[in-house]
Motif scaffolding. Structure first.
Motif, PDB file in Angstrom:
ATOM      1  N   ALA A  86      -4.993  -5.740   1.133  1.00  0.00           N
ATOM      2  CA  ALA A  86      -4.406  -6.187   2.400  1.00  0.00           C
ATOM      3  C   ALA A  86      -3.255  -5.288   2.842  1.00  0.00           C
ATOM      4  O   ALA A  86      -2.993  -5.156   4.041  1.00  0.00           O
ATOM      5  CB  ALA A  86      -3.923  -7.629   2.271  1.00  0.00           C
ATOM      6  N   VAL A  87      -2.569  -4.640   1.925  1.00  0.00           N
ATOM      7  CA  VAL A  87      -1.421  -3.805   2.295  1.00  0.00           C
ATOM      8  C   VAL A  87      -1.713  -2.312   2.209  1.00  0.00           C
ATOM      9  O   VAL A  87      -0.865  -1.500   2.561  1.00  0.00           O
ATOM     10  CB  VAL A  87      -0.203  -4.135   1.401  1.00  0.00           C
ATOM     11  CG1 VAL A  87       0.267  -5.547   1.639  1.00  0.00           C
ATOM     12  CG2 VAL A  87      -0.494  -3.885  -0.050  1.00  0.00           C
ATOM     13  N   THR A  88      -2.902  -1.932   1.786  1.00  0.00           N
ATOM     14  CA  THR A  88      -3.267  -0.518   1.680  1.00  0.00           C
ATOM     15  C   THR A  88      -3.550   0.045   3.077  1.00  0.00           C
ATOM     16  O   THR A  88      -4.223  -0.601   3.884  1.00  0.00           O
ATOM     17  CB  THR A  88      -4.534  -0.363   0.811  1.00  0.00           C
ATOM     18  OG1 THR A  88      -4.303  -0.984  -0.423  1.00  0.00           O
ATOM     19  CG2 THR A  88      -4.886   1.083   0.595  1.00  0.00           C
ATOM     20  N   PRO A  89      -3.031   1.245   3.399  1.00  0.00           N
ATOM     21  CA  PRO A  89      -3.325   1.831   4.703  1.00  0.00           C
ATOM     22  C   PRO A  89      -4.825   2.111   4.845  1.00  0.00           C
ATOM     23  O   PRO A  89      -5.489   2.520   3.892  1.00  0.00           O
ATOM     24  CB  PRO A  89      -2.533   3.122   4.724  1.00  0.00           C
ATOM     25  CG  PRO A  89      -1.665   3.135   3.512  1.00  0.00           C
ATOM     26  CD  PRO A  89      -2.130   2.067   2.608  1.00  0.00           C
TER      27      PRO A  89
END
Length: 95
Positions: A86-89
């Motif tokens: 969810a937070v990975t580019p």
């Protein structure tokens, strides 16, 4: 405390260029004056015998150190893989 006072006085005299000499009678007088502020201890005759099983003693109290703790977690934790994704580019598509 008296040692700290003596050290501060010695530093102040050294900074002014003077010579510091400690006055032992002054220390004795200060010790005698401060010893009168100490609470009087109980004499041995008035205390209860520790070997006496009928001696009255104060009750033992227990207070937990973690009793007021409440969890502040807003929600149940998610599995780490979904949280990481969810937070990975996102990869760029134009390359």
């Amino acid at each position: 405390m008296l040692t700290l006072l003596g050290a501060k006085s010695a530093a102040a005299f050294a900074a002014r260029g003077g010579h510091f000499r400690f006055h032992w009678p002054l220390l004795a007088a200060a010790t005698l004056a401060l010893s009168s502020c100490m609470p009087a201890t109980m004499s041995v005759a008035t205390t209860a015998d520790p070997a006496d099983p009928t001696a009255k003693v104060a009750r033992v109290g227990y207070r937990s150190a973690v009793a007021p703790y409440t969890s502040l977690r807003p929600a149940a934790p998610m599995p780490w893989r979904e949280r990481n994704d969810a937070v990975t580019p996102q990869p760029k598509q134009d390359r």
